[in-house]
Design a protein around this motif. Structure first.
Motif, PDB file in Angstrom:
ATOM      1  N   ALA A 110      -0.311  -1.507   4.814  1.00 48.53           N
ATOM      2  CA  ALA A 110      -0.935  -0.047   4.843  1.00 48.53           C
ATOM      3  C   ALA A 110      -2.251  -0.224   3.504  1.00 48.53           C
ATOM      4  O   ALA A 110      -1.739   1.239   3.287  1.00 48.53           O
ATOM      5  N   GLU A 161     -17.866  18.617   2.970  1.00 48.45           N
ATOM      6  CA  GLU A 161     -17.131  19.335   2.434  1.00 48.45           C
ATOM      7  C   GLU A 161     -17.384  19.531   0.649  1.00 48.45           C
ATOM      8  O   GLU A 161     -17.166  20.173   0.027  1.00 48.45           O
ATOM      9  N   PRO A 192      -0.770   7.539   2.476  1.00 39.96           N
ATOM     10  CA  PRO A 192       0.127   8.337   3.209  1.00 39.96           C
ATOM     11  C   PRO A 192       0.562   7.236   4.500  1.00 39.96           C
ATOM     12  O   PRO A 192       1.867   7.203   5.335  1.00 39.96           O
ATOM     13  N   GLY A 193      -0.279   6.349   4.920  1.00 39.74           N
ATOM     14  CA  GLY A 193       1.081   5.186   6.256  1.00 39.74           C
ATOM     15  C   GLY A 193       2.238   4.052   5.039  1.00 39.74           C
ATOM     16  O   GLY A 193       2.497   4.328   5.563  1.00 39.74           O
ATOM     17  N   ILE A 217       4.561  -1.812  -2.605  1.00 44.00           N
ATOM     18  CA  ILE A 217       3.863  -2.374  -3.636  1.00 44.00           C
ATOM     19  C   ILE A 217       3.178  -1.124  -3.268  1.00 44.00           C
ATOM     20  O   ILE A 217       1.758  -0.851  -2.091  1.00 44.00           O
ATOM     21  N   SER A 263      -8.144   1.862   2.989  1.00 48.52           N
ATOM     22  CA  SER A 263     -10.064   1.950   3.246  1.00 48.52           C
ATOM     23  C   SER A 263     -10.938   2.739   1.423  1.00 48.52           C
ATOM     24  O   SER A 263     -10.452   2.803   0.824  1.00 48.52           O
ATOM     25  N   ASP A 283      -5.855   3.328   7.506  1.00 50.10           N
ATOM     26  CA  ASP A 283      -7.611   3.132   7.943  1.00 50.10           C
ATOM     27  C   ASP A 283      -7.192   2.016   7.580  1.00 50.10           C
ATOM     28  O   ASP A 283      -8.405   1.307   7.797  1.00 50.10           O
ATOM     29  N   VAL A 293      -1.533  -0.517   9.951  1.00 53.01           N
ATOM     30  CA  VAL A 293      -1.195   0.996  10.112  1.00 53.01           C
ATOM     31  C   VAL A 293      -2.654   1.518   9.346  1.00 53.01           C
ATOM     32  O   VAL A 293      -2.534   1.088   7.208  1.00 53.01           O
ATOM     33  N   ASN A 344     -16.981   8.769  -3.031  1.00 57.85           N
ATOM     34  CA  ASN A 344     -15.994   9.946  -2.922  1.00 57.85           C
ATOM     35  C   ASN A 344     -15.034  10.487  -4.568  1.00 57.85           C
ATOM     36  O   ASN A 344     -14.967  11.322  -4.722  1.00 57.85           O
ATOM     37  N   GLY A 376       0.726  -1.438  -0.104  1.00 56.13           N
ATOM     38  CA  GLY A 376       0.031  -0.421  -0.023  1.00 56.13           C
ATOM     39  C   GLY A 376       0.668   1.578  -0.255  1.00 56.13           C
ATOM     40  O   GLY A 376       2.010   1.624   1.008  1.00 56.13           O
ATOM     41  N   GLY A 377       0.214   2.339  -1.462  1.00 57.59           N
ATOM     42  CA  GLY A 377       1.151   3.069  -1.078  1.00 57.59           C
ATOM     43  C   GLY A 377       0.638   4.711  -0.964  1.00 57.59           C
ATOM     44  O   GLY A 377       0.665   5.834  -1.422  1.00 57.59           O
TER      45      GLY A 377
HETATM   46  P1  FAD Z   1      -4.983   4.927   1.168  1.00 58.44           P
HETATM   47  O1  FAD Z   1      -4.091   6.172   1.777  1.00 58.44           O
HETATM   48  O2  FAD Z   1      -6.656   4.335   1.165  1.00 58.44           O
HETATM   49  O3  FAD Z   1      -4.196   3.910   0.741  1.00 58.44           O
HETATM   50  C1  FAD Z   1      -3.761   2.365   0.545  1.00 58.44           C
HETATM   51  C2  FAD Z   1      -3.012   2.406  -0.778  1.00 58.44           C
HETATM   52  O4  FAD Z   1      -3.106   0.622  -0.764  1.00 58.44           O
HETATM   53  C3  FAD Z   1      -4.523   2.286  -1.891  1.00 58.44           C
HETATM   54  O5  FAD Z   1      -2.929   3.268  -3.227  1.00 58.44           O
HETATM   55  C4  FAD Z   1      -4.771   1.482  -2.512  1.00 58.44           C
HETATM   56  O6  FAD Z   1      -5.197   1.232  -3.891  1.00 58.44           O
HETATM   57  C5  FAD Z   1      -3.613   0.259  -1.931  1.00 58.44           C
HETATM   58  N1  FAD Z   1      -3.725  -0.740  -1.983  1.00 58.44           N
HETATM   59  C6  FAD Z   1      -4.712  -1.708  -1.169  1.00 58.44           C
HETATM   60  N2  FAD Z   1      -4.690  -3.113  -1.504  1.00 58.44           N
HETATM   61  C7  FAD Z   1      -3.638  -3.516  -2.037  1.00 58.44           C
HETATM   62  C8  FAD Z   1      -2.586  -4.878  -2.701  1.00 58.44           C
HETATM   63  N3  FAD Z   1      -3.154  -5.580  -1.943  1.00 58.44           N
HETATM   64  N4  FAD Z   1      -2.037  -4.324  -2.588  1.00 58.44           N
HETATM   65  C9  FAD Z   1      -0.800  -2.773  -3.290  1.00 58.44           C
HETATM   66  N5  FAD Z   1      -1.775  -1.766  -2.974  1.00 58.44           N
HETATM   67  C10 FAD Z   1      -3.309  -2.114  -2.140  1.00 58.44           C
HETATM   68  N6  FAD Z   1      -8.012  12.870   5.699  1.00 58.44           N
HETATM   69  C11 FAD Z   1      -6.707  13.918   6.377  1.00 58.44           C
HETATM   70  O7  FAD Z   1      -6.478  13.843   6.895  1.00 58.44           O
HETATM   71  N7  FAD Z   1      -7.359  14.992   5.830  1.00 58.44           N
HETATM   72  C12 FAD Z   1      -8.373  15.522   5.178  1.00 58.44           C
HETATM   73  O8  FAD Z   1      -8.714  16.534   4.063  1.00 58.44           O
HETATM   74  C13 FAD Z   1      -9.133  14.145   4.027  1.00 58.44           C
HETATM   75  N8  FAD Z   1      -9.886  14.083   3.221  1.00 58.44           N
HETATM   76  C14 FAD Z   1     -10.549  13.233   2.702  1.00 58.44           C
HETATM   77  C15 FAD Z   1     -11.025  13.171   1.423  1.00 58.44           C
HETATM   78  C16 FAD Z   1     -11.999  12.456   1.175  1.00 58.44           C
HETATM   79  C17 FAD Z   1     -12.601  11.989  -0.539  1.00 58.44           C
HETATM   80  C18 FAD Z   1     -11.837  10.771   1.608  1.00 58.44           C
HETATM   81  C19 FAD Z   1     -11.930   9.452   1.059  1.00 58.44           C
HETATM   82  C20 FAD Z   1     -10.387  10.444   2.409  1.00 58.44           C
HETATM   83  C21 FAD Z   1      -9.967  12.063   3.278  1.00 58.44           C
HETATM   84  N9  FAD Z   1      -9.477  11.364   4.322  1.00 58.44           N
HETATM   85  C22 FAD Z   1      -8.470  12.673   4.750  1.00 58.44           C
HETATM   86  C23 FAD Z   1      -8.670  10.293   4.662  1.00 58.44           C
HETATM   87  C24 FAD Z   1      -7.845  10.340   3.943  1.00 58.44           C
HETATM   88  O9  FAD Z   1      -7.698   9.843   2.606  1.00 58.44           O
HETATM   89  C25 FAD Z   1      -7.319   8.330   4.901  1.00 58.44           C
HETATM   90  O10 FAD Z   1      -7.406   8.476   5.659  1.00 58.44           O
HETATM   91  C26 FAD Z   1      -5.950   7.670   3.981  1.00 58.44           C
HETATM   92  O11 FAD Z   1      -5.519   7.384   2.659  1.00 58.44           O
HETATM   93  C27 FAD Z   1      -5.534   6.989   4.916  1.00 58.44           C
HETATM   94  O12 FAD Z   1      -4.005   6.627   4.405  1.00 58.44           O
HETATM   95  P2  FAD Z   1      -3.771   5.365   4.272  1.00 58.44           P
HETATM   96  O13 FAD Z   1      -2.229   5.432   3.392  1.00 58.44           O
HETATM   97  O14 FAD Z   1      -4.027   4.090   5.515  1.00 58.44           O
HETATM   98  O15 FAD Z   1      -4.971   4.158   3.257  1.00 58.44           O
END
Ligand code: FAD
Ligand code: NAI
Length: 477
Positions: free
Chosen positions: A154, A199, A15-16, A34, A157, A324, A322, A175, A12-13
């Motif tokens: 990571a 928003e 922010p986490g 990845i 969601s 979502d 880590v 979204n 997962g790439g």
């Molecule tokens: P994600 O950002 O969801 O990244 C996960 C990545 O893993 C994705 O690229 C996905 O394609 C990839 N993935 C999943 N499964 C696999 C797999 N098996 N193999 C390879 N890759 C995989 N948060 C804020 O703090 N501030 C904001 O202003 C804000 N605005 C938002 C607005 C909207 C419309 C939405 C929907 C969310 C917003 N959020 C905001 C929430 C924020 O986007 C999430 O909390 C944050 O992106 C979570 O990060 P993450 O790394 O856990 O997961």
């Protein structure tokens, strides 16, 4: 095909994940990341939900629509005349896409700079290796088998759909579709008055749509401090956002013209909402499908989130999770902090995240931001506290900006004066909250903030004055 060896693999790439990968690489660990997200051309688009369909594009559209509303409603106050104001939605969307691409490219550059090996494809657990570690299969643009002793999941969601109402992203939007509406809808419906509802509802209302939000709970923004929620309600409804609380959503039908939503209002009356587009923003579900999690015994909770301890350790040795995909608020900065802490733990350091000091921001106008406890939480916990607040109406900079809605509110311990919560509704709340987070991280008292010199004229003086208000000695109100 030979198995590529790493110290750490991040699946997962977002922010986490990308931040965890960079931090692990900085600490001298051979790191792979990845990510399966693709751009319209099929190329890699790291950054996850946040970069592609979340934080970044939504803020781009919020900015565009706010500029439009300012031009339409407030430029005249400054003596600026405009004729034939119009909005080119296609151009607005293209700008948003360009901002997203800059961020995607920035992450690819950061991977190179920090020597993180990036694989574009879906990662899944292939098997546990005898003697420790995991084989991870990558399928997609990259097809590889990777090995590492430590794996960080990571995977983020996805938007939750209403039962039996799948997203078609044309009329019934998650979204993702909500950020791609090609022309201003005449009527827009939203289910859920949470963060996305407010928003995205604001974006399209500012551009001229008639927006109705249907919310199941009887309370508006229940998790937000009551004083702030009340102010926000006043501001949003005055702007023309129609928010119905305590509703029960019934059948949703796609019609020739748009979408028809049957719903029951708080008094039990049956109602129908006819809209051109419907955004369903009722929360998000963790992404674990396709990871082969069950086969390797990765424990999930009843919501489908990966079960972790306070340090983000999962039920499997050497596997961390880590962002979502685990418990806690679904926020990009929370995901990043966990990613950094896990990378540091893997490297033998003592990574730390203070979950009580994760700030929240809702980027509406007025903005809403807070950190720490709300007044209702303190009351429920029986904690003795003092409160102080200061309205932006009495702040010189806010008057000069022409944006005097809202207030700053401090909550401090009755005996020690330690700051327990800071709540802001008003201009630039997203930036102002940082001072409160720093102060609370150093366990400051409200008197500490009250005695610090704040620049004049600045919105931050409202923060100082709210701290003074805790001791009932504001100077400008
Ligand atoms: P994600 O950002 O969801 O990244 C996960 C990545 O893993 C994705 O690229 C996905 O394609 C990839 N993935 C999943 N499964 C696999 C797999 N098996 N193999 C390879 N890759 C995989 N948060 C804020 O703090 N501030 C904001 O202003 C804000 N605005 C938002 C607005 C909207 C419309 C939405 C929907 C969310 C917003 N959020 C905001 C929430 C924020 O986007 C999430 O909390 C944050 O992106 C979570 O990060 P993450 O790394 O856990 O997961
Ligand atoms: P949310 O949890 O913020 O709000 C969902 C709302 O939908 C709640 O008020 C809930 O009561 C309501 N709801 C649930 N089921 C319903 C139903 N059947 N009928 C009517 N209402 C119903 O979720 P949202 O807005 O989808 O956002 C998801 C998450 O994304 C947020 O919780 C937040 O973590 C993150 N996010 C953060 C942003 C930020 O930090 N500025 C911006 C946007 C999203």
């Amino acid at each position: 095909m030979s198995t590529k060896q790493f110290d750490v693999i991040v699946i997962g790439g977002g922010p986490g994940g990308y931040i965890a990968a960079i931090r692990a690489a900085q600490l001298g660990l051979a790191t792979a990341c990845i990510d399966e997200w693709s751009n319209a051309a099929g190329g890699p688009a790291p950054g996850g939900t946040c970069t592609n369909v979340g934080c970044i594009p939504s803020k781009a559209l919020l900015q565009s629509s706010e500029n439009f509303e300012h031009a339409a409603k407030h430029f005249g106050d400054h003596g600026i005349g405009l004729k034939d104001l119009s909005i080119d939605v296609k151009k607005m969307l293209a700008r948003k896409d360009a901002v997203v691409k800059q961020n995607n490219d920035g992450i690819l550059y950061l991977f190179k700079k920090n020597k993180v090996s990036f694989f574009h494809g879906r990662g899944s657990f292939a098997k546990a290796v005898v003697g420790g570690g995991w084989e991870i299969a990558v399928a997609g643009a990259s097809n590889e088998t990777l090995f590492a002793k430590q794996v960080i999941v990571a995977t983020g969601s996805s938007a939750r759909a209403l039962p039996g109402v799948p997203f078609d992203e044309q009329k019934i939007l998650s979204n993702d579709g909500a950020l791609r509406i090609g022309e201003v809808p005449r009527k827009l419906g939203l289910i859920g008055s949470g963060v996305i509802g407010l928003e995205m509802g604001s974006v399209w209302r500012r551009l001229g749509a008639e927006v109705t939000v249907l919310e199941a709970l009887p309370t508006f923004l229940g998790a937000v401090d009551e004083t702030v929620a009340k102010e926000a309600w006043k501001a949003f409804t005055k702007q023309g956002l129609k928010i119905e609380l305590g509703v029960k959503v019934g059948e949703i039908k796609s019609t020739k013209k748009g979408v028809s939503v049957a719903w029951t209002d708080a008094k039990g009356q049956a109602q129908t909402l006819e809209v051109d587009k419907l955004i369903v923003s009722i929360g998000r579900v963790p992404n674990t499908t396709g990871l082969n999690a069950e086969a390797v015994g990765l424990q999930l909770d009843e919501r489908g989130a990966i079960v972790v301890d306070a340090d983000c350790r999962t039920s499997l040795p050497g596997v961390w999770a880590v962002g979502d995909v685990v418990r806690g608020p679904m926020l990009a900065h929370k995901a990043e902090e966990e990613g950094v802490a896990v990378a540091e733990r893997i490297a033998g350091q003592h990574g730390h995240v203070d979950f009580n000091l994760v700030p929240w921001v809702i980027y509406t106008s007025p903005e809403i931001a807070w950190v720490g406890q709300t007044e209702q939480q303190l009351k429920a916990a029986g904690r003795a506290y003092k409160a102080g607040s200061f309205p932006f109406m009495a702040n010189g900079r806010a008057r000069a900006l022409g944006d005097t809605t809202g207030l700053v509110k401090f909550l401090a311990d009755a005996a020690s004066d330690e700051i327990l919560g800071v709540h802001i509704v008003g201009p630039m709340a997203s930036e102002l909250i940082a001072e409160a987070v720093v102060a609370m991280s150093f366990r400051a008292s409200s008197e500490d903030i009250a005695r610090i010199c704040h620049a004049h004229p600045s919105l931050s003086e409202a923060t100082k004055e709210a701290a003074l208000a805790v001791d009932k000695r504001t100077l400008n109100f």
